[in-house]
Structures are given as structure tokens and as C-alpha cells.
Design an enzyme around this catalytic site. Sequence first.
Site, PDB file in Angstrom:
ATOM      1  N   LYS A 245       1.317  -1.111   0.403  1.00 28.22           N
ATOM      2  CA  LYS A 245       0.108   0.025   0.120  1.00 28.22           C
ATOM      3  C   LYS A 245       1.296   1.124  -0.463  1.00 28.22           C
ATOM      4  O   LYS A 245       1.699   1.523   0.714  1.00 28.22           O
ATOM      5  CB  LYS A 245      -0.670   0.085   1.263  1.00 28.22           C
ATOM      6  CG  LYS A 245      -1.899   0.699   1.008  1.00 28.22           C
ATOM      7  CD  LYS A 245      -3.130   1.007   2.050  1.00 28.22           C
ATOM      8  CE  LYS A 245      -4.412   2.421   1.873  1.00 28.22           C
ATOM      9  NZ  LYS A 245      -4.874   1.581   3.253  1.00 28.22           N
ATOM     10  N   GLU A 322     -19.706  -4.604  10.530  1.00 22.19           N
ATOM     11  CA  GLU A 322     -20.163  -3.631  11.389  1.00 22.19           C
ATOM     12  C   GLU A 322     -21.137  -4.503  12.218  1.00 22.19           C
ATOM     13  O   GLU A 322     -21.087  -4.282  13.334  1.00 22.19           O
ATOM     14  CB  GLU A 322     -20.318  -2.618  10.276  1.00 22.19           C
ATOM     15  CG  GLU A 322     -19.293  -1.992   9.550  1.00 22.19           C
ATOM     16  CD  GLU A 322     -18.943  -2.094   8.533  1.00 22.19           C
ATOM     17  OE1 GLU A 322     -19.396  -3.791   8.235  1.00 22.19           O
ATOM     18  OE2 GLU A 322     -18.193  -1.637   7.723  1.00 22.19           O
ATOM     19  N   ARG A 350     -25.030  -1.282   7.751  1.00 22.41           N
ATOM     20  CA  ARG A 350     -24.500  -2.478   7.896  1.00 22.41           C
ATOM     21  C   ARG A 350     -24.956  -3.229   9.038  1.00 22.41           C
ATOM     22  O   ARG A 350     -25.998  -4.644   8.708  1.00 22.41           O
ATOM     23  CB  ARG A 350     -22.993  -2.426   7.638  1.00 22.41           C
ATOM     24  CG  ARG A 350     -22.764  -3.149   5.902  1.00 22.41           C
ATOM     25  CD  ARG A 350     -23.061  -4.360   5.369  1.00 22.41           C
ATOM     26  NE  ARG A 350     -22.267  -4.096   4.302  1.00 22.41           N
ATOM     27  CZ  ARG A 350     -21.554  -4.409   4.032  1.00 22.41           C
ATOM     28  NH1 ARG A 350     -20.606  -4.745   4.201  1.00 22.41           N
ATOM     29  NH2 ARG A 350     -21.016  -4.597   2.542  1.00 22.41           N
TER      30      ARG A 350
END
Lengths: 572, 572
Positions: A245, A322, A350
Amino acid sequence: MLKELNREQLCALSSQQLKEYCEDIRTEIVHTVAECGGHLSSNLGVVELTVALHRVFDFPHDKIVFDVGHQCYTHKLLSGRANRFSTLRQEGGLSGFPKRSESEFDCYETGHAGTALSAALGIAKARDLLGENYRVIALVGDGSFNNGLIYEALNSIHILETSVLFILNDNGMSISPTVGGAHEILDEMKREPFLRDDIRLFERFGLQYMGVYNGNDICEMLSVLETAKQKLQNGSVLLHLSTKKGQGHPFCENAPDRTHGISPHGGTKKKEYSVALGEELTKLAKENEKIVAVTAAMTDALGLRNFFNVFPDRAFDVGICEEHASVLCAAMASQGLKPYYAIYSTFLQRAFDEIIHDVCGQDLPVTFCIDRAGITGADGETHQGVFDLSYLSFIPNLTVAIPKNIAEFRELIKLSADYSHPFAIRYPRDGAEGRANAVEIGKFEILHSSLSDIIVLAAGERCISLAENVLADANMQGLDFTLVNARFLRPLDRELLQNATQKYVITIEDNAAIGGLGDAINRFYMGGNKCIKAFGLNDTFIPHGEPRALSQKFGLSKEEILSYIGKCNARG
Amino acid sequence: MLKELNREQLCALSSQQLKEYCEDIRTEIVHTVAECGGHLSSNLGVVELTVALHRVFDFPHDKIVFDVGHQCYTHKLLSGRANRFSTLRQEGGLSGFPKRSESEFDCYETGHAGTALSAALGIAKARDLLGENYRVIALVGDGSFNNGLIYEALNSIHILETSVLFILNDNGMSISPTVGGAHEILDEMKREPFLRDDIRLFERFGLQYMGVYNGNDICEMLSVLETAKQKLQNGSVLLHLSTKKGQGHPFCENAPDRTHGISPHGGTKKKEYSVALGEELTKLAKENEKIVAVTAAMTDALGLRNFFNVFPDRAFDVGICEEHASVLCAAMASQGLKPYYAIYSTFLQRAFDEIIHDVCGQDLPVTFCIDRAGITGADGETHQGVFDLSYLSFIPNLTVAIPKNIAEFRELIKLSADYSHPFAIRYPRDGAEGRANAVEIGKFEILHSSLSDIIVLAAGERCISLAENVLADANMQGLDFTLVNARFLRPLDRELLQNATQKYVITIEDNAAIGGLGDAINRFYMGGNKCIKAFGLNDTFIPHGEPRALSQKFGLSKEEILSYIGKCNARG
């Protein structure tokens, strides 16, 4: 500006030229994100992979679904949008996420984590049933690999009997470092790529496993993608890639979590509400050892890093889960703990069923700290926090609070600490500290009293400041109204509302006009003789842009509110 | 009546006596379910397991969470509730699910699938942090093992560093047979119990694996539970059991899917709306090859068994994966298919984010067939379908329809087939065929015209028939009103509403009074001079009982509506 190359031109490049082209793309992304803001590290990590995909596969005939979608910049630069890339995330410009309306190269829209494999399977099944012939790719980060949706999709591969290429872009990061058992399995596979039984795991789900390959090596990507393309003829393939990343950008490589989302001109995001959450919760937790904090992969953005450092045993980042986080909080509360679950407004959608079924159904003292409420701006449709007041308004046992400023937000956090029922506090990303007195459940606050026949009920810092601007202009026109800080959606301040003598009642909220404060006030006065007008956001999905401008454009126009007040005054 | 034994008495029994006691429990369950209705097969399958648990563990000091919770009957019979077991699922009697208010032996409430492992982990973590010392058990069926929540919980085991006993009750069934990759892995483990790499999979997630054992053998259960209890000292344990759904009851063993839920007195459930769905969808699918059907483990209850038989390639039961099913539908629609997703109202809450993010955010032509809407009755709080109008009312691009009878439901299904946007139809389990004309989007229907100053807008068969009863009584009192079939929540019939001259507007809906039709109508007339009154369900969780009685008690009282109409008439 980057010279955009089509597939044919990409195929003509030597590997050296390809590497150079990847660097050009990197430079373009870094410069554009510096100007426009956006997702940096995640995009820098997939440059080589995306270039290789565009050379090996035939888009838009072949289809690719980007999980979350924040890593699609290189894809946009290679699909006829390089010339508009400088408009990234600007109102009317390119979206930072895939958009079907923007290009036929974007076949499916994303924004929330974990949907890509399900979507790819659905697209592939449609292809099979309609007798078409193209390839379908899901590009998924290892952060999303924790999410329940991915598992439900994996479970479906045998059922759907189709073929997709599932590319797992494993950089060891969500927004925060990826956590949990699934991640440890992937990590082990990177350490011991030939361990058969991990591979078997994916084979059981119906995937031919290929990996682990270096996603930042363009030559390696070209060859493994060719192989994967062949294997697709025998069914679905999991291509496990290791990428870095922030690849190619020293600062990003060293701080991928802090360079996940970047504000324009390198300016760092203001995070005042989240900072206050961290400060207050840490203070409270020192006195009350029952307080615990739960996040779903956003610890820093939510202001809880320090809490996690001070109370490592009482702080839980469960990854992009979540729903699980909500049940976990409910269960901890059922045994006497005091959980605080901090999350963005749009992502809490969610956990909707768990808020009802687990937390409120059992009337448990979980506090939801709902950040990024209202129009969030540059990320667009999938990231606006404009439905929370609507989907929380009808849940029994739930208290819903909306602070007027950061000082009042601090008071609400303190209030919730001694409250023994479900509590939700919704607030925007940033605002002013301001001043506030102690708050009582279900008590509004009169900010400005007037003898006029008009009362304005505004919810939250942005709408109160909008109302104050309207008031200033109104005063200059010789108009006046009573202004109230309507800081609770549930319960309403029945006493204040009952005693309000004004004929004209106006509400202002930065939430969908349907189902929020306006409807609650209108319901309260149902059958009475008040004249009520509700200002909220229009019944549409709000695109990316600058929050103030969007808010003005999509239902909260200062001029309209002012002119309505003028009319009320005229009618008397 | 069953003689209830406490732990001490259970421990005193010989294995022969234990077996006999299990048969007594079985008999008690069969007789009670025949009288009261309820979940039969799932409870018959876990008798030996539950008896063994009550002998090996020390409840309520130790805690057990029942996933879904429909298999807790034996637990209730062994925890001080045998003397009230004959009141099962009756208003004021025992709930068919765990209820904290009912007994301290019920530590956590369930109803929807997949929450138990998350809940057990939360309870165990609370135990650790509060310095307490008891054992925590999650009893999960293999149907729930497909659900994303379980995977999110598995992923958390390493993060939470606590210990729970995860009992996987593997009977190969959800309500329908369990499907998908996860199930095939479990199946293989049953066939080849010593295959290391399946076991490794669970070890990676931080579970000590024990299995596969026969959950219907009381002696085997006693010994393996003792072993599991010891192993808990070293961390979490997965105990994999094979049980037979419907064990000990020939008919149930042969038809576990048809004996999952039983109506009282052996009467079979009326399923008229679902039958109509199956008939119409099958008819349409013969003409339109783009139509596909998706379910989440409820194919029979939703009336789609025949569709699945006629169109095996265009019908998908993805298991208890409500979120994945929604994304799958959105993706299939994005490529030109016409998906119908049939699901119970309360379970669709699980897909709330995907309805917004995937289906409506992309304005895709997915049709949601929302069964069991309104008060469903005997299953109680977690199964009432009373929030759907509220959580669908504010989603842009969505059309929401509510048929007046089964004939109109058929018309709406036909209408949706040619409609190119998201479409939701919500309907109760059963009703009357009746008659209906073709329906136009957003057009209400006047059922009875009157010159009086009162108009009643009723949504859905139950509320329309309630309104018709009120009308009959009103007529006898010399009162009258116009009655309208308000068959669309979105869009409203603006023309009819604008042209309505009546001063008094009354709405009736079997949904939470907050956020549904009443609020929509009140919003439409906001600022006008209508006198509006909304009748809907109270702001509370509605317990189990008989639907009509519950509806009357929780907000839809015929007498109150009638007396309000009397008042309107008097005021003129």
C-alpha cells in the site's frame, strides 16, 4: 497530463516502457490527489496490477468490480478519463469511485466493503444465462476479506456454478492494519506459500488457488494474469497477490494508514468531533472501568487511537465487521459493560438489523457514536451520512441525540455514560468547539427567543449555523423568529413543543427530508393547527462535491428558508 | 406434564433413566407443539444435547446463547419453566425464543440467524474484564454457519483472546437443506473425520476442534462435553456434532423441512400470498426468460418450490445470506436479468445497506417480495414484520407497494415484471384472493365514496378489512366516510391526495406508526389545513400472541378508530 494508452498501445510497450508508464501513472495520481484530495496509498498499490489487467483483459467487454472502489484511479486513467482526471472528486467532475453513468468501463458501483465477489458472481451468472461470453473479475483488498459478505459469496460459488476471477489484493491493511483470523491465514500463506491445507480451504469453496505473487511487479502480473485467464475456463480462480500500500511513494509506504484518505493540497483533515470523542471517552474510562470501545477498522479516523493505547484491554478493532461489532457490543452490555461503538453514519447501515434485533430489542446500554453524519462531500453517493436520522427514528428503546457543537457533544458523551438504554449520537466530521451546558435527555435548548409567530427547530451544528445565518439576514429585514437547538430526535422535548405558542414551525436537518426530524415534529403536531414546514435533503442520492454547495443545492437553501420565513411573517 | 429435574437430579440418573427422560421430554414437546404450534424438528434434534449440557454445565452461572433460538424448548423445560410450558407461544405465556425477562437461564435473546458466536464472544469478554468465572456456550446450527456474521465472529476469536464453547449442531438443514461451500466442508468432515486440513482451518481461527460426535447419543454427549469443558481452559473450542433434525419422530425425520414450523393442532399453515407468488412468477418466467428468483433458505415458506423445480437454472437459494442475496440480485439486474428476491420482512432488515447501496443506489430493477409483513404473531418480537414501511420509506428510486388482497398482489407482480426500477411489494402471510383490476404505479383506489368530510387511507389487506369493519359500524351509527386503498407508499397518489376535499384524513397501517404511511400522508399535507390522524403500531417491540389481538392491543383498535371518526363528524 498523462498520455492515455489503449489496450493496443499498452501491448506494444516493452517491459521497461511499461515500468516507466506505471511511474507516470503514479506521478499523475500523486499530483491529482494533492490537488483534489482522495485515496492515495490504495491507488499507488495497484498501479502495476491495473495496467496488467488492462493489457491482459478486454475491457469493457470483460468486466471488473472494484471492492470498496477507492482503488480505481488507474482504471479510470486507462478507460478514456485521463483528460478529465484533474476534475477528480470535484462537483461535476470524475467520481473517486466507479460510476456506471461515467463510463461503460465501470460495470458496477461500490463504496462499502465486501460486495465485489457477490457482484462478480451475479454478473457472471447473468452472462451465463444470457448466453454471453466475457470474463468477470472481482478485485478485493484483504481488509474486505474479513467482511461477512465475502464469506457469504464464497459459500455461493458452488451454488452458482459460474466462473469469476477473484483477485485478492493483500497489502495487510484495511484503513488500519487488517486484523483477525482470516488475515492470519493469508499472512501464513504469504510466509509459507506451499502449505497445502490453506490452499485446500479455498479449493473447498470452489476456487482454483494461485499465489502468492508480487502485485507490484508488472512482468509477473502480466504472466500470472495470462495463466489465470486460461484457468477461468475450468471455473473460478482465486489469485492471491501481495502488494505494498503506497508503493513508490516513501511517505505513503511508511504511513499507509495516514495516507489512505488525503485532503486537498496536502492539508490534513480536521477531525474535531472525533478528537473530542477520544478525549472524553478516555477521561470517562479512567473513572469507569466498565467502558469499552469498539471500532470496525477505522480507529484513527474515529479519534480512538489514544484510547486504544491507554486501554488496550478494553478497546477492540474487529476489522470491517460492522454487524459483528454491534452484536459484540450488545452482548458485552448484557453482562454489565458499557460499550461505545464508533462508526461512520453510512457504514452503520450495515448493522441496521443488529441495532434493532440485538441492541434495542434487548434495551441494552450500547452507545453508538455516529461520525461523518450529514453530507460528507467528496466521496459522493455511497459515503453521505444522510439516512441515519431516518433509519433510527422508529426503533423502540433508542435515544437519538444531535449535538449543536463539540462542547455539547462532550456533554452528550458524559450523559450517555450514566444512561442505561441504547443511545445514539450523530455528528459531522468537523465543527466548532463552542460552549454548552449540561444536557438532559429529551430537552431542547432555546438559542434565541422572539415574540414573533415563527419558531425554527434546527438539528446539529451545520443546520443551527445555517439557521443563525438566516436569522441574521431576517433581522436585517426586520423579521425575527425563535431558534431552538433540537438536539434529540428521540425523545422529542414534548414540554417545549406543547408550550410553543408560535403558529409557524420550521425544522432544519441535514438528513433526508423523509423520516427525520421534520416528520417527527409534524407527527407531534398532527391534527393540530400549527403550520409546519420541514427543510431537509431531497429524495435522491447526493453525488460528490463540496458539502456546503451540495447542501444548498439539495434542499437546504438559505435563500429558500429566508423567503419562506418572509411569507409566514406576511401571512401573520 | 413433564417432571422437571434440576441439575442434581439429572446427575443422579442412570444412562438408561436419562434416555427415558429424553423420551419424556420429546413427548412433552410433541404434544405441546401440537397444541400451541412452534418449532418441532429443530427441538426434537437437540434433546439429548440439551439434557447433557444441563448436567455437565452449571446454568445460569454458566451461560448459553441459542443461535436463532428456536431450539430452546428443552432448555426451557429444564430451567424452571416446565410447569408453564403448555402456555408456549400463547399471549402472556412462554415465548418460543429465549427471553431475558422470562428466566435468568436466558442470558441473551435471539431470533435472527448467525448472532450466537458474536454474542458468546462478547459475553465471555465481559466475564474476563469483570473478573468473573463462568463458561460461555454458543449453540449454532449448520444453517447459520453459512451466514456472514458467523465468519465475522470467527475472525474475531484471535482479536478478543477469550474462550467460548462453540457447539456446531450439524443436521444438514436450515429450514431448507443447507447449501453451499461451507456446508460441503462440514459434510466432508463428517465423512472423513480425520482429514487434518479441515480441522486446521478451524485451528487457524483459534478454535480447538472436537468432532464429529453423535449429538443424539446422550452418553456420548456427556463424555464429550466433559472433555470440551476441560479444553476450555486452553482457549475456545469448536465441538462439531451430527444430529438428526426431528430425531425420534418418524414423520419429522422424513420431512424436517415441512415440520420446521408447525401451526397449532397440526393444522398446516395457510400460505396464500406465497402460493400466489409462486404461481404468478412461474407464469411470468415462462414468457420472460430474464426472470430469476433468489431466496435465502426459505424457498418453501416463500412459495417458490415449484418455480425452483420448473426453472432450476434460474432459481437460487443461497442459504441464510440475506446481504449476499441482495447484492447478487443487484448485479444480475445490472447485466439485464430481472431478479425477484423473496424474503420475510424481518429478515430483509439484514440487507438494509445493500438495498440502499447496491440496488437503489444504482436504480436497478430488482423486485423485493416481502412476505410476513405486519404482525406475524406467535414468534414474537424478533419476527414481527412491522418496520419495513419505515425503513423503505426514505430510500430514493424505490417503489413500495402494499396489495389489498391476493388478486391485487398478482397484479403487482405482473406490473413489476415490466418495471425498470427497484420495486418492493410487502404482504402478510395469508389473506383472501378477492378481486382486483390492473394497477398503475402510484395510483390509489377508491373503495367506497362518501359525501362526508372524512377520508380513510388504509394500506394492505388487514388494514383495509379493519377499515371496512369500522365503516359497517359507522354506517349503523349514521356515519360514513370515503375509503381508499392506499396501495403505494412510494410514490403516493399525488393527484388523488391533491383533489381530496375532505377535511379529516385518517391513515391505517399495520406497521410502526413512525416512518410509514401516516407520516408520508402527513408530510404530503404539511402546512395545509387538513386534520390528519394516523393509526399504526405503537413505538415498542410487540411480543408473541394472536395477530388480531396484538394488533388491536398495540395501536389498531377498531373502537378507537370508530370513536375518532365519531368525533370528526361531531366537529364537522
